[in-house]
Design a protein around this motif. Structure first.
Motif, mmCIF file in Angstrom:
data_model
loop_
_atom_site.group_PDB
_atom_site.id
_atom_site.type_symbol
_atom_site.label_atom_id
_atom_site.label_comp_id
_atom_site.label_asym_id
_atom_site.label_seq_id
_atom_site.Cartn_x
_atom_site.Cartn_y
_atom_site.Cartn_z
ATOM 1 N N MET A 1 0.840 -1.206 0.000
ATOM 2 C CA MET A 1 0.000 0.000 0.000
ATOM 3 C C MET A 1 0.872 1.253 0.000
ATOM 4 O O MET A 1 1.563 1.520 0.979
ATOM 5 C CB MET A 1 -0.890 -0.002 1.254
ATOM 6 N N TRP A 2 0.790 2.002 -1.089
ATOM 7 C CA TRP A 2 1.636 3.188 -1.189
ATOM 8 C C TRP A 2 1.334 4.214 -0.108
ATOM 9 O O TRP A 2 2.211 4.912 0.353
ATOM 10 C CB TRP A 2 1.453 3.837 -2.568
ATOM 11 N N TYR A 3 0.059 4.325 0.255
ATOM 12 C CA TYR A 3 -0.237 5.401 1.201
ATOM 13 C C TYR A 3 0.368 5.109 2.566
ATOM 14 O O TYR A 3 0.561 6.020 3.366
ATOM 15 C CB TYR A 3 -1.737 5.713 1.261
ATOM 16 N N ARG A 4 0.694 3.813 2.824
ATOM 17 C CA ARG A 4 1.428 3.497 4.051
ATOM 18 C C ARG A 4 2.920 3.708 3.822
ATOM 19 O O ARG A 4 3.610 4.319 4.627
ATOM 20 C CB ARG A 4 1.179 2.046 4.464
ATOM 21 N N THR A 5 3.413 3.172 2.681
ATOM 22 C CA THR A 5 4.842 3.272 2.369
ATOM 23 C C THR A 5 5.294 4.733 2.314
ATOM 24 O O THR A 5 6.370 5.067 2.801
ATOM 25 C CB THR A 5 5.129 2.623 0.995
ATOM 26 N N TYR A 6 4.461 5.562 1.683
ATOM 27 C CA TYR A 6 4.883 6.944 1.456
ATOM 28 C C TYR A 6 4.279 7.922 2.453
ATOM 29 O O TYR A 6 4.156 9.103 2.180
ATOM 30 C CB TYR A 6 4.551 7.359 0.018
ATOM 31 N N ARG A 7 3.891 7.406 3.591
ATOM 32 C CA ARG A 7 3.440 8.283 4.652
ATOM 33 C C ARG A 7 4.599 9.209 5.020
ATOM 34 O O ARG A 7 5.735 8.749 5.160
ATOM 35 C CB ARG A 7 3.113 7.406 5.862
ATOM 36 N N PRO A 8 4.340 10.502 5.203
ATOM 37 C CA PRO A 8 5.443 11.395 5.593
ATOM 38 C C PRO A 8 6.079 10.903 6.897
ATOM 39 O O PRO A 8 5.374 10.424 7.782
ATOM 40 C CB PRO A 8 4.752 12.741 5.816
ATOM 41 N N GLN A 9 7.409 10.981 6.992
ATOM 42 C CA GLN A 9 8.105 10.483 8.182
ATOM 43 C C GLN A 9 8.740 11.596 9.010
ATOM 44 O O GLN A 9 9.219 11.353 10.112
ATOM 45 C CB GLN A 9 9.183 9.461 7.784
ATOM 46 N N THR A 10 8.775 12.799 8.443
ATOM 47 C CA THR A 10 9.313 13.929 9.204
ATOM 48 C C THR A 10 8.341 15.100 9.079
ATOM 49 O O THR A 10 7.449 15.081 8.221
ATOM 50 C CB THR A 10 10.678 14.392 8.644
ATOM 51 N N ILE A 11 8.552 16.104 9.922
ATOM 52 C CA ILE A 11 7.656 17.266 9.879
ATOM 53 C C ILE A 11 7.757 17.963 8.524
ATOM 54 O O ILE A 11 6.749 18.332 7.926
ATOM 55 C CB ILE A 11 7.994 18.239 11.031
ATOM 56 N N SER A 12 8.983 18.088 8.003
ATOM 57 C CA SER A 12 9.124 18.819 6.738
ATOM 58 C C SER A 12 8.541 18.041 5.561
ATOM 59 O O SER A 12 8.296 18.607 4.506
ATOM 60 C CB SER A 12 10.592 19.162 6.481
ATOM 61 N N GLU A 13 8.300 16.735 5.749
ATOM 62 C CA GLU A 13 7.682 15.957 4.666
ATOM 63 C C GLU A 13 6.156 16.050 4.674
ATOM 64 O O GLU A 13 5.504 15.566 3.752
ATOM 65 C CB GLU A 13 8.063 14.472 4.799
ATOM 66 N N LEU A 14 5.584 16.634 5.713
ATOM 67 C CA LEU A 14 4.116 16.728 5.774
ATOM 68 C C LEU A 14 3.596 17.498 4.565
ATOM 69 O O LEU A 14 4.168 18.515 4.177
ATOM 70 C CB LEU A 14 3.674 17.420 7.069
#
Ligand SMILES: [Zn+2]
Length: 515
Positions: A1-14
């Motif tokens: 599931m891409w939406y899990r894989t590509y969940r933002p992992q840092t604040i700047s990635e939000l």
């Protein structure tokens, strides 16, 4: 599931600027509050943001700063926090969802006082791992009043090592006393350009290309939800390195499958199947607004095709479906798409689907094996399901559109006529409710009116024009000329029948929901 894989992992990635800035302030300020309230529509990144916050507060890179906050009198690190590293044991555990520092509670299914009491007992224990225990309570508005009061007590005197993140899609249901204890962060629906840029990032990693217009189309379909957009992109992109406009058009995605199932069930008057489709859709977090749009688009396409082929009955069925299913979601309901679901169910009931459910349920209760489903004769014509590959052949027996208007057909369709008119002109519809069709002769239609004022109004050219048009379309005739006559007295409204009909519908709906 891409939406899990590509969940933002840092604040700047939000993805959303508003939440990126709000969390950025916590990071840069080097201090934190004990309660946050994240409010906004689903799929806008509330829980992702809460997990990132948990990582910031537990990452090894921030250990000395967070310790300073916990021990100093001013609760400040005197230094900005840094972004979570993503590779230390705490970051990894939180990403994987097995960290002891993060507790997620879904208030939709744990809404009682006992759930919050159990939570409260845990909260006061020192963390077994990490520095800060983060409690994420999702859909917090679902808590009972007692549970809210218990939660409030904790929020009034929170232990130093605890941070609560309350998330809600319905802020108006959260008590003011709770809101006032929290740092409030508003999550907005994402703008299409924000979604496009998030999709672009994913495609760069996956080595996929797509035109700007394709991404924009996906973004618009997702209606402000990153999650829905990423899901759709993944469906469309399967096995491709380049996505074209046609790929998107042809795929339609999982939502179009749901829409197809739904319209099939409605056409077959299968209330149980309708109910199953909705339950599954809710479970899978399907975008029901989009499903509804697709169902209406499919029904419209079938209706147009039926009209083109002079298939009066078929066009009438789809007109009726369109009129019935054109209902708006209600954000105040626990399931905002309940009106749509009820409209689908009532369409099933019209064909006798309600009785069938009752019979089956009775058999089931008596321990008998439910019999094989057999086609039930229905009052509304049952049609083959819409299929883009099979071209419908016009039936010889069906009336051509130029034929004369049958009085029974008009009487049967009168409620549909009213409903269709309501869409364009509510005044005309209101006037017509106090009238009744009297007779037809060729293309001439006589309507009995009971007040001179109503007659004057309805005889106005623009009003007459609307009504004639709707009658032509609804009854499938080429021409309809109206004549209004003044009746002696107002007929009694069939109140009893209406009530019985409503009761029947409510009963059937209850049975379906209980099942
Ligand atoms: Zn880390």
């Amino acid at each position: 599931m891409w939406y899990r894989t590509y969940r933002p992992q840092t604040i700047s990635e939000l993805n959303l600027p508003a939440s990126r800035e709000a969390l950025g302030r916590i990071r840069d300020g080097g201090s934190f509050s004990h309660a946050y309230l994240f409010a906004g529509p689903k799929g806008t990144g509330k829980t992702s943001s809460a997990r990132i916050l948990a990582k910031v507060l537990n990452c090894e890179k921030n250990e000395k700063f967070v310790k300073k906050v916990l021990t100093s009198t001013d609760h400040k690190a005197g230094h900005a926090f840094v972004e979570p590293c993503g590779v230390c044991p705490q970051c990894l555990a939180i990403t994987k969802g097995n960290s002891f520092c993060v507790t997620e509670l879904d208030a939709a299914s744990n809404r009682g006082i006992d759930d919050i009491r159990a939570l409260r007992e845990r909260v006061y224990l020192a963390p077994s791992d990490g520095l800060v225990s983060v409690y994420i309570i999702d859909e917090v508005h679902m808590l009972t009043t007692e549970a809210f009061n218990a939660l409030l007590k904790v929020l009034e005197e929170p232990p130093a090592h605890v941070v609560f993140v309350l998330a809600t899609t319905e802020l108006h249901k959260v008590p003011e006393t709770i809101i006032s204890r929290c740092v409030f962060v508003q999550f907005q629906r994402a703008l299409p350009e924000h979604i496009v840029s998030a999709l672009q990032n994913i495609m760069n990693v996956e080595h996929i290309t797509a035109g700007e217009s394709v991404l924009m189309d996906i973004a618009k379909r997702a209606e402000g939800s990153f999650r829905d957009a990423v899901k759709l992109l993944e469906q469309v992109a399967q096995g491709k390195t380049k996505i074209g406009v046609d790929d998107l058009k042809n795929s339609g995605g999982a939502d179009s499958t749901v829409a197809k199932q739904l319209i099939d069930a409605v056409i077959k008057h299968d209330a149980r199947a309708v109910s199953t489709v909705f339950q599954t859709a809710q479970h899978n977090d399907t975008n029901l607004s989009y499903v509804q749009k697709m169902v209406l688009a499919m029904a419209h396409e079938e209706m147009v095709r039926a009209v083109e082929h002079k298939m009066v009955e078929k066009s009438r069925v789809y007109q009726h479906i369109l009129a019935m299913l054109n209902v708006a979601p209600d954000a105040l309901l626990p399931f905002p798409h309940l009106p749509f679901e009820l409209a689908c169910l009532s369409l099933c009931l019209e064909g006798g689907g309600g009785e069938r459910i009752t019979e089956e349920e009775e058999e089931h209760e008596h321990g008998e094996k439910p019999r094989e489903k057999s086609p039930t004769p229905t009052s509304t014509p049952t049609l083959a399901s819409p299929s883009p590959t099979v071209e419908p052949t016009p039936k010889q027996t069906e009336e051509p559109l130029t034929g004369s208007l049958n009085f029974e057909v008009l009487q049967l369709n009168w409620p549909i006529v009213l409903k269709a008119i309501k869409q364009t002109n509510a005044t005309v519809e209101a006037l017509l409710r106090a009238t009744r069709p009297m007779e037809t002769n060729g293309s001439a239609v006589t309507i009995e009116v009971f007040y001179p004022f109503h007659k004057e109004q309805l005889e106005q050219e623009k009003h007459r024009h609307i009504l004639e048009k709707v009658i032509r379309e609804t009854c499938g005739v080429g021409k309809a000329t109206l004549k209004f006559v003044l009746g002696k007295k107002k007929p009694k409204e069939p109140v009893v029948e209406k009530k019985e009909e409503d009761a029947k519908l409510v009963q059937a709906a209850e049975e379906v929901f209980a099942g």
